[in-house]
Design a protein around this motif. Structure first.
Motif: not given
Length: 172
Positions: A69, A106, A109-110, A112-114, A116-118, A123, A157
């Protein structure tokens, strides 16, 4: 018990979300929310080829999400500053390879989400690495130090995600 409730944490979360959205704990809402909390994971089971994730260290997950965050907020401000205040030719967009030790689907996937959210990072692909490990192909909007990015991905990460999703015996 696992046959009817494959993921108790997911079921509890779904029931809690149902009750919060309805702003009521009346028996009808408890009954319908409970039915949905049991049915949804059962219906979603075929969509989970690797089974439901098992969090081995939930506190490490909370620390990871807190750090992510802060990083998302910091990157949002940085990318906004670059877009508003710098010339296009001064931006150094590049691709980099980050070798990964992470094996859990899993966890990947997490990660990748972190990423791509930044803001400022994407990714792009998961490639076979030179030494048999996987490597992440990452696009960075304004790259100045590739070694810093590799170190950041691995320490901030990847290491906590391995701690959360992989048992010590899983590392071979």
């Amino acid at each position: 018990m696992r046959r009817w409730i494959p993921s108790p944490l997911l079921s509890i979360s779904l029931l809690a979300m149902w009750l919060l959205l309805n702003q009521s704990v009346e028996p009808a809402h408890l009954l319908l929310g409970g039915a949905l909390a049991i049915a949804a994971p059962l219906l979603a089971r075929p969509l989970q080829p690797h089974g439901y994730a098992r969090l081995r260290r939930p506190l490490a997950m909370l620390r990871l999400l807190g750090m992510a965050t802060v990083e998302i907020i910091r990157s949002s401000l940085g990318v906004g500053q670059i877009i508003l205040l710098r010339r296009t030719r001064d931006v150094n967009s590049r691709f980099i390879r980050v070798p990964l030790d992470l094996r859990s689907p899993h966890g990947l996937a997490l990660l990748s989400c972190l990423i791509n959210s930044t803001p400022g990072t994407v990714w792009v692909d998961l490639l076979p690495g030179d030494d048999g490990r996987q490597a992440l192909l990452l696009h960075v909007f304004d790259l100045h130090d590739a070694a810093w990015w590799v170190d950041t991905i691995k320490t901030r990460y990847e290491r906590p995600i391995i701690e959360v999703f992989e048992a010590p015996g899983d590392r071979t």
